[in-house]
Enzyme design. Structure first.
Site, PDB file in Angstrom:
ATOM      1  N   LYS A 212     -10.031   0.158  -2.473  1.00 45.55           N
ATOM      2  CA  LYS A 212     -10.108  -0.183  -1.199  1.00 45.55           C
ATOM      3  C   LYS A 212     -10.395   1.078  -0.397  1.00 45.55           C
ATOM      4  CE  LYS A 212      -6.971  -1.405   2.548  1.00 45.55           C
ATOM      5  NZ  LYS A 212      -5.567  -1.904   2.936  1.00 45.55           N
TER       6      LYS A 212
ATOM      7  N   ASP B 104       0.935  -1.368   0.059  1.00 46.08           N
ATOM      8  CA  ASP B 104      -0.123  -0.007   0.042  1.00 46.08           C
ATOM      9  C   ASP B 104       0.829   1.383  -0.141  1.00 46.08           C
ATOM     10  OD1 ASP B 104      -1.914  -2.107   0.479  1.00 46.08           O
ATOM     11  OD2 ASP B 104      -3.044  -0.939   1.856  1.00 46.08           O
TER      12      ASP B 104
ATOM     13  N   LYS C 191      -6.797   3.099  -3.602  1.00 46.81           N
ATOM     14  CA  LYS C 191      -7.183   3.225  -1.900  1.00 46.81           C
ATOM     15  C   LYS C 191      -7.301   4.586  -1.716  1.00 46.81           C
ATOM     16  CE  LYS C 191      -5.185   1.849   2.442  1.00 46.81           C
ATOM     17  NZ  LYS C 191      -4.087   1.103   3.301  1.00 46.81           N
TER      18      LYS C 191
END
Lengths: 475, 304, 293
Positions: free
Chosen positions: B240, B141, B204
């Site tokens: 996400k 991430d 995300k």
């Protein structure tokens, strides 16, 4: 696909009596010898909900007489006191909105999420708004001593039964008039429930009278010599007849009639929100909306993108049980209306445009029509000119802003229009040139008690809502 | 220079997002009523989508091992309860989690690239990434340089993502846009496309370290972006939302939104994750309520 | 109506209009033919008909003249409505200036000087309204949501007017209609004064077609205007026959015209007109737009 289990609102929250009288002078009365009875059905199931009285000429006489004798004391009441009655009514509507929402969906066929989240909040807000005007009329810009007109005859349609009642009764009462209101034949129940709310609020008898019946009852009421003011919402054809019948009588008249609104999508529009606006514009309330965006005008350079998104979005619409909280599209209000939609869409199919609906299973019982679009429509087609009043969208294209404006205005109607673009100067220029009473730019089908609503040309005259809405009820 | 112009032209050529419209749509979807069997299915899917996360300065090997154990068996009392999607930790904690998760099918995500600010030289970010992958992370991430994005230096942001993607090797790259700092929906849509064009496997919303984290409308804009990107390029990218999703009710609203905007293809832990920690226990309590018929209490669920 | 009825009999004039002092015995006065005012021009009636009013030949408008006047009014309307309010105010003030300078001409036609002066003042009053009515009759609506919402008045379009008999009445029905951007087709009662007013308008920067004036028999032409689908409103101010008023109102329902019913026949138009004459010929357009970034 992620399937939602049924999520029905409870039908038992509202009591429906087996039969209803006419609400005259503060009490429910059986119709006289000239009257009769009829049944109101749930359009989603065709089940009979109740037996309702049809007011005959004698009954209309009694209702108008009751309103007349109530007019003196009601109009003489200090504005601040009238205001408190209206505030009280508004509060009761809020408290009982769950019952009313269920009743409205049962009688009308509209999805519970709309009656719960749109109709009822707007109904209460409308009474609150006009309550506050009752003691401020001398500041409204209609002279120093604005006076009520007298007895108002009000005839309303079936698409937003309680909301249209609020739009009619709240300003009439705030300005000191008394009313005789006739709800539509197919949706009388919420108005009769409202009659009970008037009693609960201790509103003086005769200030509000609710008489039920079909078109003949409405005609008798409108043509009654004891009436000073006529307010009608409904079809342009009936509006025209009323305007003729009122000619020479001196009765004041306001009309909210049909529409064939253009919803104009430019190629620089926020496409995802525009698609939501298109869907809301024509499929909200099964398209039973006088200001529905029933003509989609798409700029040719954005056509493919818009149509692809629109079809994908339409495929997610959930049609079915109006009381299910996840229903997007409910039942068509009546067999008669369903037939009218069929006649016009059949004409549409025969005239050449391409017809499309998403896969959509219709319930076996009740009155249903799948959301439908026609592409390749031109201004000459019937479905581009006549109000269908159903979940049917006619799609046309344009190349330039001038062409969009020309096509949008090329109709005898002039109630509403939509504009989708991210360019401010374009929006303002187009809004300026559209001949319509309500312009929604980058939104659609928004309503508010402070915002005047009403049409140009054959969409009627007068405004409802806002300060402007007072004018219809002041002498 | 040409690349900059092309990127700018592409991103600014995307359709605008009307704030009121997108928020109204998200709010309308949030009124969907999901009950009984639909709710049970939704809860299990949501559990499988959880990236069970701890990103604290106080994290220790013991703390993250316990979290990993919970990821494998969220409800020790019920063997029918599925495992979560992944465990998400800082790079230094990756080796301890890797030991627990090995061979389980639960993914191991790590925040790299000078998380959460992204304010470090590129070589440091790349080293951070390589270390995490080497230690066993199969999902990275990363954060974008919001400052560069807001200053219009799209090429800079683009090249950083390309470089980190390369450093990831076989690991999946989730690109954190930090939408709370991007401030407008137009920026969210542009940053989504920028990340996808640069090779992101997932986009995300947030680090969870700034006041505004995931919201329904922001996620809606990102879902529309992955939908449109696949239509244009054929490549599917995951989404996400992270931060602030605490209840089953919240999670179901996201699932409804996926269902009605991008559909089935994204209703899968391979394409949608929740970055969350406390959400899992609420999902478990609601799951138990559906099974037993009575309300559950927090003392009956593990706190790891 | 009265003038038209009298003229209908084609009687000779009782006395010629006073134009010059009859001192020189040899000079014969030149009589003017009073023609229609359509699209900024002064045509004869397409029917070729005239009638006599106090010795003057006056064009007797036909239904086709009414039709042509509607075409002219419709053609002029968008541009007139699109002019700035400041500009319309300037034009109305120019009318007042020109009328003031021709007071004697009206007086010679029998309009009392005080009435001409009141008419001048009325033009001045309405001239000032051009850029204020939208502020008084429109405004921002505080809707319960993140929307910018304003209501602004717009002209209703083409307005047919059956004018009252008096000169001040004539001005009092034309001015409130055009100040907001409507264009009008006026069926005048006192033909000479009306056509002379047309001459004032023609020399006052009023664009052709904004005001069209027809002389003749209103009972003949008004029904054609009342039933005309391209007319948006009809003002029956000058109708004294109530049966005719009812007939016209009924015909106006065909395309749902806005109808201004006959006023009090005793009205001398001297009082404060208030907003009603303007507001009755306005549509309210409400525009919504979301607020957000």
């Amino acid at each position: 696909m992620f399937e939602y289990a049924p999520a029905p609102e409870s039908r038992s929250v509202v009591d429906i009596a087996p039969s209803y009288g006419l609400f005259i002078n503060g009490t429910f009365e059986a119709p006289g010898s000239t009257g009769g009875v009829f049944k109101t059905v749930n359009p989603a199931t065709e089940e009979v909900l109740a037996e309702v009285s049809a007011a005959g000429p004698e009954d209309v006489d009694r209702a108008v007489a009751a309103a007349r004798s109530a007019f003196g004391p009601w109009s003489a009441l200090p504005g601040a006191e009238r205001a408190k009655y209206l505030f009280r009514i508004a509060r009761i509507i809020q408290e009982r909105s769950r019952e009313l929402a269920v009743l409205e969906s049962l009688d009308n066929g509209k999805p519970i999420k709309e009656s719960r989240d749109v109709d009822l909040p707007l109904v209460a807000a409308h009474f609150f708004y006009y309550a506050g005007w009752a003691d401020k009329l001398e500041y409204a810009g209609f002279g120093e001593n604005p006076r009520p007109i007298g007895v108002a005859a009000q005839v309303i349609p079936w698409n937003f039964p309680l909301l249209m009642l609020a739009w009619k009764i709240a300003p009439a009462l705030a300005t000191g008039n008394t009313v005789v209101l006739k709800p539509a034949e197919t949706t009388p129940l919420s108005a009769l429930f409202f009659a009970d709310i008037c009693r609960q609020a201790d509103l003086p008898p005769g200030v509000v009278n609710i008489i039920t019946g079909a078109g003949e009852t409405g005609r008798t009421l409108v043509e009654h010599p004891g009436v000073d003011k006529v307010a009608f919402t409904g079809s342009t054809e009936v509006g025209r007849q009323i305007a003729r019948s009122v000619a020479g009588t001196g009765k004041r008249l306001t009309l909210e009639l049909g529409g064939k609104a253009a919803n104009i999508v430019f190629d620089d529009a926020p496409i995802d929100q525009a698609v939501e606006g298109i869907v809301n514009g024509i499929f909200f309330n099964q398209g039973h909306v006088c200001c529905a965006g029933s003509r989609l005008l798409v700029q040719e350079s954005a056509y493919d993108e818009v149509m692809e998104s629109l079809k994908r979005r339409m495929a997610t619409l959930r049609l079915g049980d109006p009381l299910d909280k996840n229903t997007d599209i409910g039942a068509i209000n009546s067999a008669e209306q369903l037939e009218r939609i069929r006649v016009l869409t059949d004409a549409g199919s025969q005239e050449g445009p391409e017809r499309w609906s998403p896969p959509c299973e219709l319930p076996a019982q009740g009155f249903w029509f799948a959301p439908t679009i026609f592409t390749g429509v031109t201004q000459a087609h019937r479905i581009a000119r006549e109000e269908i009043f159903g979940p049917v969208l006619s799609v046309l294209t344009f190349r330039t802003p001038a062409e969009a404006i020309e096509k949008a205005n090329n109709t005898p109607y002039g109630l509403s229009a939509g504009i989708w673009s991210e360019k401010g100067s374009l929006i303002l220029a187009v809004a300026d040139k559209l001949r319509a009473g309500v312009i929604w730019a980058n939104t659609f089908n928004k309503f508010d008690p402070t915002s005047p609503f009403g049409g140009y040309k054959e969409s009627g005259y007068g405004r409802e809502g806002g300060r402007h809405g007072l004018e219809a009820y002041l002498g | 220079m040409t690349a900059t112009l092309d990127l700018r032209a592409s991103l600014h050529g995307l359709p605008g997002v009307d704030k009121v419209g997108v928020e109204a749509r998200a709010a309308a979807l949030a009124t969907r009523s999901v009950k009984t069997t639909a709710k049970a299915a939704a809860i299990d899917l949501a559990i499988r989508m959880v990236d069970l996360t701890t990103l604290e300065g106080a994290d220790t090997p013991g703390k993250v091992r316990a979290l990993a154990a919970k990821a494998l068996r969220p409800d020790p009392a019920d063997s029918s309860c599925p495992h979560v999607g992944a465990v998400c930790v800082y790079p230094a904690m990756v080796p301890y989690v890797a030991e627990v998760l090995a061979g389980s099918g639960v993914h191991l995500a790590s925040v790299a690239t000078a998380f959460p600010s992204g304010q470090a030289p590129l070589d440091v970010k790349l080293a951070d990434t390589r270390d995490a992958v080497a230690a066993g992370a199969d999902e990275i991430d990363m954060v974008i340089s919001r400052g560069a994005f807001l200053a219009g230096r799209y090429d800079h942001v683009f090249e950083e993502i390309v470089a980190v993607k390369q450093a990831c090797g076989d690991a999946h790259l989730k690109v954190i846009l930090e939408t709370g700092e991007l401030a407008t929906y137009d920026n969210v849509r542009r940053a989504s496309w920028l990340a996808m064009l640069a090779g992101a496997d997932f986009i995300k919303t947030s680090t969870g370290k700034v006041p505004v984290a995931a919201t329904l409308p922001v996620t809606l804009v990102m879902l529309e972006a992955v939908r449109d990107f696949r239509a244009r390029t054929g490549r599917q990218v995951g989404v996400k939302p992270a931060g602030g999703i605490k209840t089953t009710k919240d999670a179901i609203k996201y699932l409804v939104m996926i269902n009605e905007t991008v559909g089935d293809d994204w209703l899968d832990p391979a394409w949608f994750r929740f970055g969350a920690s406390s959400l899992l226990n609420d999902l478990l309590m609601q799951r138990t309520k559906l099974t037993t018929g009575h309300y559950a209490g927090p003392d009956y669920f593990t706190l790891d | 109506m009265k003038a038209a009825d009298t003229a209908w009999r084609h009687t000779l004039a009782k006395k010629p209009p006073v134009v010059t002092a009859p001192a020189a015995p040899t000079r014969l006065g030149v009589r003017k033919t009073y023609k229609l005012f359509i699209g900024g021009k002064f045509p004869r009636s397409e029917s070729g008909r005239t009638y006599l009013v106090n010795g003057d030949n006056v064009a007797l408008a036909s239904r086709k003249d009414a039709r042509d006047a509607v075409v002219a009014a419709r053609a002029a309307q968008p541009k007139w409505a699109g002019a700035t309010a400041y500009n319309r105010g300037q034009v109305l003030y120019r009318i007042a200036e020109m009328l003031e300078s021709r007071r004697d001409e009206f007086a010679a036609q029998g309009v009392p000087v005080a009435e001409v002066e009141a008419a001048v003042d009325r033009w001045v009053w309405y001239a000032g309204w051009a850029d204020k009515i939208a502020q008084v009759h429109g405004g921002a609506n505080p809707v319960a949501g993140p929307f910018f919402n304003i209501s602004a008045p717009e002209p209703t379009g083409v307005v047919a007017v059956v004018a009252p008999a008096s000169f001040l009445g004539l001005v009092s029905v034309i001015a409130p209609a055009i100040v907001t951007g409507n264009t009008v087709v006026v069926l005048a009662a006192g033909p000479q004064a009306a056509v002379t007013l047309a001459e004032v308008l023609a020399t006052s920067d009023v664009p052709g077609g904004v005001v069209n004036i027809l002389t003749g028999n209103a009972a003949e032409t008004a029904p054609w205007l009342a039933s005309h689908d391209d007319v948006n409103a009809i003002d029956l101010a000058g109708v004294t026959d109530l049966d005719l008023a009812t007939e016209l109102e009924r015909a106006a329902a065909g395309n749902l015209k806005r109808v201004l019913r006959p006023g009090d026949p005793e009205n001398d138009f001297a009082g404060d007109p208030g907003l009603k004459p303007m507001v009755a010929l306005l549509e309210t357009k409400t525009v919504w737009h979301p607020k957000g970034f």
